[in-house]
Design a protein around this motif. Structure first.
Motif, PDB file in Angstrom:
ATOM      1  N   SER A  55       0.918  -1.119   0.191  1.00  0.00           N
ATOM      2  CA  SER A  55       0.125   0.011   0.114  1.00  0.00           C
ATOM      3  C   SER A  55       0.771   1.332   0.073  1.00  0.00           C
ATOM      4  CB  SER A  55      -0.975  -0.036   1.118  1.00  0.00           C
ATOM      5  OG  SER A  55      -0.159   0.057   2.391  1.00  0.00           O
ATOM      6  N   GLY A  56       0.349   2.445  -0.152  1.00  0.00           N
ATOM      7  CA  GLY A  56       1.050   3.732  -0.193  1.00  0.00           C
ATOM      8  C   GLY A  56       1.338   4.073   1.425  1.00  0.00           C
ATOM      9  N   THR A  57       0.639   3.109   2.168  1.00  0.00           N
ATOM     10  CA  THR A  57       0.732   3.558   3.449  1.00  0.00           C
ATOM     11  C   THR A  57       2.128   2.608   4.068  1.00  0.00           C
ATOM     12  OG1 THR A  57      -1.214   3.955   4.077  1.00  0.00           O
ATOM     13  CG2 THR A  57      -0.127   3.481   5.855  1.00  0.00           C
ATOM     14  N   ALA A  58       2.214   1.612   3.419  1.00  0.00           N
ATOM     15  CA  ALA A  58       3.427   0.735   3.860  1.00  0.00           C
ATOM     16  C   ALA A  58       4.676   1.303   3.043  1.00  0.00           C
ATOM     17  CB  ALA A  58       3.139  -0.530   2.995  1.00  0.00           C
ATOM     18  N   ALA A  59       4.582   1.970   1.892  1.00  0.00           N
ATOM     19  CA  ALA A  59       5.574   2.716   1.370  1.00  0.00           C
ATOM     20  C   ALA A  59       6.026   3.858   2.023  1.00  0.00           C
ATOM     21  CB  ALA A  59       5.086   3.290   0.018  1.00  0.00           C
ATOM     22  N   ALA A  86       1.395  11.505   7.831  1.00  0.00           N
ATOM     23  CA  ALA A  86       1.664  11.841   9.282  1.00  0.00           C
ATOM     24  C   ALA A  86       1.817  10.450  10.037  1.00  0.00           C
ATOM     25  CB  ALA A  86       0.788  12.928   9.837  1.00  0.00           C
ATOM     26  N   ASN A  87       0.828   9.574   9.952  1.00  0.00           N
ATOM     27  CA  ASN A  87       0.950   8.572  10.681  1.00  0.00           C
ATOM     28  C   ASN A  87       2.280   7.558  10.567  1.00  0.00           C
ATOM     29  OD1 ASN A  87      -1.710   8.984  11.754  1.00  0.00           O
ATOM     30  ND2 ASN A  87      -2.672   7.661  10.282  1.00  0.00           N
ATOM     31  N   CYS A  88       2.884   7.682   9.440  1.00  0.00           N
ATOM     32  CA  CYS A  88       3.990   6.791   9.237  1.00  0.00           C
ATOM     33  C   CYS A  88       5.256   7.249  10.222  1.00  0.00           C
ATOM     34  CB  CYS A  88       4.309   6.998   7.770  1.00  0.00           C
ATOM     35  SG  CYS A  88       4.813   8.538   7.004  1.00  0.00           S
ATOM     36  N   GLY A 189      -2.076  -1.242  -3.066  1.00  0.00           N
ATOM     37  CA  GLY A 189      -0.417  -1.404  -3.704  1.00  0.00           C
ATOM     38  C   GLY A 189       0.207   0.014  -3.227  1.00  0.00           C
ATOM     39  N   GLY A 190       1.529   0.126  -3.413  1.00  0.00           N
ATOM     40  CA  GLY A 190       2.244   1.191  -3.627  1.00  0.00           C
ATOM     41  C   GLY A 190       3.711   0.981  -3.935  1.00  0.00           C
TER      42      GLY A 190
END
Ligand SMILES: Cc1ncc(COP(=O)(O)O)c(C=O)c1O
Length: 379
Positions: A55-59, A86-88, A189-190
């Motif tokens: 995901s983009g979040t995982a990226a 920001a969460n990342c 996806g990311g």
């Protein structure tokens, strides 16, 4: 009444065939399509390396890990973004610091970045809002001057250009999302792109449990079965059939972008003549991927405009609630943060439908509905 959504994927027979072919193959998860998809995105963006994830979040998360963000490190980002930007930083134990936006482009204002740098700042995380690249020359100059890394959140901006260069090769690391409303999709996806082999190595480790099978990275090699865990990584792998979809979609990316830009042009022409509607400024040297088309409604309250358009079957949305306003962030200590330009924008902003399959007729309906906005009764 059928609603015209604000965003939507385009899937055709070639996508279905590409996915079906992988589903019939020996590889469902990590197989040859991963590297092929990574190469397609690296070649397209001009980046040296690309690492595909779930995901983009995982990226964003593995980019922050590769950047070495840890306890008490500060990362400067924009409040006008999806919370994941920001969460990342929080995932890594760091502290997101919100710098206000430029009221014309809605992107983070480099002057505000400079104003928020402290001894703890480790990275700048600009977001190419709606697909318009940030002022990357200035952001990179500030980063260089202060010894900071730049992680560009380009979830909206695959295919966007900055002074003739594609987004993806402008920052230390650039992250993309392939969620269905984005430039291309893999379902979820990311991807992270980078020119640094060192960062790429770290990104690949963090994607898959911190585990390597590369003998050059291992302390020892006990045989063909052997691998070593070198860091605390995650399972952020993407599947081969998702990457097959991504490869197939990449072949139509330029067509998707051309259609999005055509839609944006028609909106620009229609709304620049309408009172009470402000269209986003496009800064010099930028070519937006037109992920979102946002207007500011200045003539009537935004809530009235939102409700009227939804009632007319237009799936408008609001991007974004300033991140620090969410209860989770307020409770973390962001209660007194106020970015004036972000707040002003949030009061007025609305996202209108834009996606490659939006028809002329549907777009005409959107324009007519925006032209017909009226003050609420009693207002
Ligand atoms: C600016 C921004 N960053 C990050 C993300 C996260 O991407 P994903 O949904 O693929 O995890 C999104 C998704 O909407 C986004 O808009």
């Amino acid at each position: 009444m059928t609603i015209i959504p604000y965003g939507k994927q385009s899937i055709d027979q070639s996508d279905l065939d590409a996915v079906a072919q992988v589903l019939r193959s020996d590889f469902i998860t990590t197989g040859p399509k991963i590297a092929e998809f990574e190469k397609a995105v690296a070649d397209y963006t001009g980046a040296g390396y690309a690492v595909a994830v779930s995901s983009g979040t995982a990226a964003l998360h593995i980019a922050c890990l590769a950047a070495g963000i840890g306890e008490r490190d500060e990362v400067i980002t924009t409040p006008i973004t999806f919370a994941a930007s920001a969460n990342c930083v929080l995932y890594c134990g760091g502290k997101p610091v919100f710098a206000d936006i430029d009221p014309a482009t809605y992107n983070i204002d480099p002057k505000e970045i400079a104003r928020n740098i402290t001894a703890r700042t480790k990275a700048i995380l600009p977001v190419d809002f709606a697909g318009q690249p940030c002022d990357m020359d200035e952001i990179r100059r500030i980063a260089r001057q202060n010894g900071l890394l730049v992680i560009e959140d380009a979830a909206h901006a695959l295919g966007a250009e900055y002074h003739g260069k594609k987004v993806g090769c402008l920052a230390d690391m650039t992250t993309f999302s392939f969620h269905p409303v984005k430039s291309i999709t893999t379902g979820e996806g990311g991807m992270v792109t980078t020119d640094s082999p060192k960062l790429c190595e770290k990104l690949r480790l963090f994607r898959a449990h911190g585990i390597t099978r590369d003998p050059s990275q291992m302390e020892k090699d006990e045989g063909g079965w052997y691998y070593e865990q070198l860091a605390l990584g995650y399972n952020y792998r993407i599947t081969d059939f998702q990457c097959a979809l991504g490869i197939s979609q990449m072949k139509r990316l330029d067509r998707f972008l051309a259609r999005r830009r055509e839609i944006a042009k028609r909106y620009d022409e229609a709304f620049s003549r309408m009172k009470g509607i402000v269209i986003p400024a496009q800064a010099g040297g930028r070519l937006s991927s037109r992920h979102l088309y946002c207007i500011q409604v200045t003539g009537i309250p935004r809530k009235a405009a939102f409700d009227q358009l939804r009632s007319a079957g237009i799936g408008v949305n609001v991007h974004y609630i300033p991140v620090y306003r969410h209860p989770y962030y307020r409770n973390l200590g962001y209660r007194n943060v106020r970015c004036k330009n972000a707040e002003n924008l949030y009061e007025k902003i609305l996202s209108l439908p834009i996606y490659p399959e939006l028809t002329e007729e549907q777009q005409g309906k959107v324009i007519e509905a925006v032209g017909g906005l009226r003050p609420p009764s009693g207002g």
